[in-house]
Design a protein around this motif. Structure first.
Motif, mmCIF file in Angstrom:
data_model
loop_
_atom_site.group_PDB
_atom_site.id
_atom_site.type_symbol
_atom_site.label_atom_id
_atom_site.label_comp_id
_atom_site.label_asym_id
_atom_site.label_seq_id
_atom_site.Cartn_x
_atom_site.Cartn_y
_atom_site.Cartn_z
ATOM 1 N N LEU A 184 24.126 -35.356 -18.268
ATOM 2 C CA LEU A 184 23.020 -34.650 -17.622
ATOM 3 C C LEU A 184 23.510 -33.703 -16.524
ATOM 4 C CD1 LEU A 184 20.600 -37.702 -17.184
ATOM 5 C CD2 LEU A 184 20.608 -36.014 -19.033
ATOM 6 N N ALA A 185 24.818 -33.604 -16.361
ATOM 7 C CA ALA A 185 25.384 -32.780 -15.291
ATOM 8 C C ALA A 185 24.890 -31.338 -15.395
ATOM 9 C CB ALA A 185 26.903 -32.821 -15.355
ATOM 10 N N GLY A 186 24.500 -30.798 -14.258
ATOM 11 C CA GLY A 186 24.020 -29.432 -14.222
ATOM 12 C C GLY A 186 22.548 -29.290 -14.557
ATOM 13 N N TYR B 126 19.870 -50.066 -22.049
ATOM 14 C CA TYR B 126 18.791 -49.535 -21.199
ATOM 15 C C TYR B 126 19.136 -48.154 -20.658
ATOM 16 C CZ TYR B 126 16.590 -54.199 -20.871
ATOM 17 O OH TYR B 126 15.966 -55.395 -21.133
ATOM 18 N N TYR B 127 20.265 -48.077 -19.972
ATOM 19 C CA TYR B 127 20.592 -46.828 -19.296
ATOM 20 C C TYR B 127 21.128 -45.778 -20.264
ATOM 21 C CZ TYR B 127 19.701 -49.222 -14.908
ATOM 22 O OH TYR B 127 19.093 -49.901 -13.871
ATOM 23 N N GLY B 128 21.812 -46.220 -21.326
ATOM 24 C CA GLY B 128 22.241 -45.269 -22.338
ATOM 25 C C GLY B 128 21.060 -44.594 -23.011
ATOM 26 N N HIS B 129 20.041 -45.383 -23.329
ATOM 27 C CA HIS B 129 18.835 -44.809 -23.924
ATOM 28 C C HIS B 129 18.043 -43.994 -22.912
ATOM 29 C CE1 HIS B 129 18.414 -47.511 -27.747
ATOM 30 N NE2 HIS B 129 19.544 -46.832 -27.697
ATOM 31 N N ALA B 130 18.121 -44.369 -21.627
ATOM 32 C CA ALA B 130 17.451 -43.567 -20.602
ATOM 33 C C ALA B 130 18.044 -42.158 -20.567
ATOM 34 C CB ALA B 130 17.579 -44.236 -19.237
ATOM 35 N N VAL B 131 19.370 -42.071 -20.663
ATOM 36 C CA VAL B 131 20.016 -40.758 -20.713
ATOM 37 C C VAL B 131 19.521 -39.978 -21.928
ATOM 38 C CG1 VAL B 131 22.215 -39.543 -20.983
ATOM 39 C CG2 VAL B 131 22.053 -41.500 -19.431
ATOM 40 N N GLU B 132 19.469 -40.645 -23.089
ATOM 41 C CA GLU B 132 18.974 -39.987 -24.302
ATOM 42 C C GLU B 132 17.524 -39.544 -24.136
ATOM 43 O OE1 GLU B 132 21.679 -42.679 -27.397
ATOM 44 O OE2 GLU B 132 19.504 -42.664 -27.561
ATOM 45 N N GLN C 260 17.470 -36.423 -21.994
ATOM 46 C CA GLN C 260 17.949 -35.256 -22.737
ATOM 47 C C GLN C 260 16.885 -34.765 -23.724
ATOM 48 O OE1 GLN C 260 21.597 -37.246 -24.170
ATOM 49 N NE2 GLN C 260 22.754 -35.527 -23.286
ATOM 50 N N ALA C 261 16.273 -35.687 -24.447
ATOM 51 C CA ALA C 261 15.266 -35.309 -25.439
ATOM 52 C C ALA C 261 14.052 -34.680 -24.772
ATOM 53 C CB ALA C 261 14.850 -36.529 -26.258
ATOM 54 N N PHE C 262 13.654 -35.226 -23.623
ATOM 55 C CA PHE C 262 12.512 -34.666 -22.896
ATOM 56 C C PHE C 262 12.814 -33.245 -22.438
ATOM 57 C CE2 PHE C 262 10.430 -33.853 -18.808
ATOM 58 C CZ PHE C 262 9.099 -33.996 -19.164
ATOM 59 N N LEU C 263 14.007 -33.044 -21.881
ATOM 60 C CA LEU C 263 14.377 -31.718 -21.402
ATOM 61 C C LEU C 263 14.465 -30.715 -22.551
ATOM 62 C CD1 LEU C 263 17.125 -32.577 -18.753
ATOM 63 C CD2 LEU C 263 14.720 -32.019 -18.354
ATOM 64 N N ASP C 264 14.806 -31.207 -23.743
ATOM 65 C CA ASP C 264 14.906 -30.344 -24.915
ATOM 66 C C ASP C 264 13.561 -30.135 -25.605
ATOM 67 O OD1 ASP C 264 17.604 -30.091 -24.448
ATOM 68 O OD2 ASP C 264 18.180 -31.658 -25.880
ATOM 69 N N GLY C 265 12.501 -30.764 -25.041
ATOM 70 C CA GLY C 265 11.169 -30.548 -25.580
ATOM 71 C C GLY C 265 10.760 -31.439 -26.729
ATOM 72 N N SER C 266 11.559 -32.478 -27.007
ATOM 73 C CA SER C 266 11.230 -33.387 -28.111
ATOM 74 C C SER C 266 11.407 -34.835 -27.658
ATOM 75 C CB SER C 266 12.134 -33.105 -29.332
ATOM 76 O OG SER C 266 11.977 -31.780 -29.771
ATOM 77 N N PRO C 267 10.493 -35.349 -26.852
ATOM 78 C CA PRO C 267 10.642 -36.717 -26.322
ATOM 79 C C PRO C 267 10.780 -37.765 -27.430
ATOM 80 C CG PRO C 267 8.832 -35.563 -25.245
ATOM 81 C CD PRO C 267 9.242 -34.716 -26.405
ATOM 82 N N VAL C 268 11.579 -38.779 -27.149
ATOM 83 C CA VAL C 268 11.785 -39.883 -28.092
ATOM 84 C C VAL C 268 11.351 -41.193 -27.448
ATOM 85 C CG1 VAL C 268 13.666 -38.748 -29.328
ATOM 86 C CG2 VAL C 268 14.190 -40.179 -27.329
ATOM 87 N N ARG C 269 11.078 -42.193 -28.300
ATOM 88 C CA ARG C 269 10.685 -43.536 -27.857
ATOM 89 C C ARG C 269 9.506 -43.462 -26.879
ATOM 90 N NH1 ARG C 269 16.467 -44.312 -28.562
ATOM 91 N NH2 ARG C 269 16.875 -43.381 -26.542
ATOM 92 N N VAL C 270 8.525 -42.653 -27.232
ATOM 93 C CA VAL C 270 7.366 -42.464 -26.368
ATOM 94 C C VAL C 270 6.470 -43.708 -26.400
ATOM 95 C CG1 VAL C 270 5.302 -41.063 -25.924
ATOM 96 C CG2 VAL C 270 7.433 -39.968 -26.674
ATOM 97 N N LEU C 271 6.025 -44.167 -25.236
ATOM 98 C CA LEU C 271 5.129 -45.322 -25.096
ATOM 99 C C LEU C 271 3.720 -44.840 -24.771
ATOM 100 C CD1 LEU C 271 7.383 -47.689 -22.931
ATOM 101 C CD2 LEU C 271 7.125 -47.669 -25.410
ATOM 102 N N PRO C 272 2.669 -45.599 -25.058
ATOM 103 C CA PRO C 272 2.737 -46.922 -25.685
ATOM 104 C C PRO C 272 2.872 -46.793 -27.203
ATOM 105 C CG PRO C 272 0.477 -46.388 -25.203
ATOM 106 C CD PRO C 272 1.303 -45.239 -24.701
#
Length: 317
Positions: A22-24, A296-302, A305-317
């Motif tokens: 996520l650097a930068g 937990y934290y590895g998926h948080a990074v993912e 990244q997905a949110f910033l790229d406009g395609s969120p993943v593992r969206v709740l609920p």
């Protein structure tokens, strides 16, 4: 953008995942001190676009979400969270994402507590280290004894497998448990909750928290248990009435309890649980392992990244 990692008690988040991805793009800030005071949370989180929270440790009700106008992404470990107001999140334009979570760590901790209780590990260890009496307890056997499971889902069924390996007679009960499910797990289906409690030498709770399970074990249910029986709860605190449990421990109505979940977390100094007799307690460690934190934290990074790229993943609920 700025990301807050809250309740990073052990400072483990930094090494559990590769945040350099996520650097930068995102500045990541870790907070080790817990607070559930809403005003303090607002002051702490107001300057962040992203918040990563562990499990259900910090509630995010509408009253809090409404006061965090900058927040755009909330990540909670696991794929189920009962303390987030999803409607309020949507209303405030906050995307909520989850992570995978392993059922192995709570299974292992369940057996750590159960074995610790059965063999008086903490009492004997303390006496040995402090020069106390040599052998002061007589351990409870597992082989041939009955293990009663309240819940036979992913975690309960794996706890059952270990009990069977120890040569225990394993029975299970939950409101919708079927004979077929019990047969698959190789255990007996108890006719009722009352029968399970009365007949078991060890009772372990593995139910999801809901309206039917909240307060499921109270004074009347604890009174059914044998005075030589032990209760273990690594599931949710609200399933067992804490005041009733404390009374049972103080009076010796049951032999002991192993508890990893509490009605207030972290437990404040002076809380009666901290000094209760016949209690083996851990500070909600059920999911706290290196492998689970890496997920937990590895998926948080993912997720970020997905949110910033406009395609969120593992969206709740």
């Amino acid at each position: 953008m700025r990301c807050a990692l809250i309740d990073d008690f052990q400072g483990a988040a930094a090494t559990a995942a590769d945040w350099s991805a996520l650097a930068g793009r995102v500045e990541v800030v870790s907070f080790a001190e817990h607070t559930d005071d809403e005003d303090e949370l607002v002051a702490r989180l107001a300057g962040f676009d992203i918040v990563v929270t562990l499990r259900e440790r910090v509630p995010f009700p509408a009253s809090l979400l409404d006061r965090l106008p900058r927040l755009r992404l909330l990540i909670a470990s696991g794929m189920r969270n009962s303390v987030i107001d999803y409607a309020a999140a949507e209303r405030n334009g906050v995307t909520v994402c989850g992570t995978a979570s392993s059922s192995t760590p709570p299974v292992e901790l369940t057996w750590a507590l159960l074995l610790g209780l059965a063999r008086g590990i903490v009492t004997e260890h303390t006496a040995l280290r402090e020069g106390g009496p040599w052998q002061q307890s007589v351990g409870a056997d597992l082989h041939g004894r009955r293990l009663g499971l309240l819940g036979l889902g992913k975690i309960g069924s794996r706890v059952a497998a270990v009990g069977l390996a120890f040569g225990m007679d394993v029975a299970a009960w939950s409101p919708n448990l079927t004979e077929e499910r019990c047969a698959q797990a190789g255990v007996r289906r108890a006719a009722s909750k009352e029968e399970l409690l009365a007949d078991s030498d060890f009772v372990s709770v593995h139910l999801a928290l809901g309206e039917r399970s909240r307060g499921l074990i109270g004074s009347a249910e604890l009174a059914l248990m044998q005075p030589t029986a032990y209760l273990v709860n690594t599931s949710r605190a609200a399933i067992v009435d804490q005041d009733a449990l404390l009374k049972a421990l103080h009076t010796g109505a049951i032999a002991g309890a192993g508890i990893d979940v509490f009605d207030v977390e972290p437990l404040p100094p002076g809380h009666p649980v901290r000094t209760a007799p016949r209690l083996l307690a851990t500070p909600h460690l059920g999911y706290v392992t290196r492998a689970n934190y890496a997920t937990y934290y590895g998926h948080a990074v993912e997720d970020i990244q997905a949110f910033l790229d406009g395609s969120p993943v593992r969206v709740l609920p």
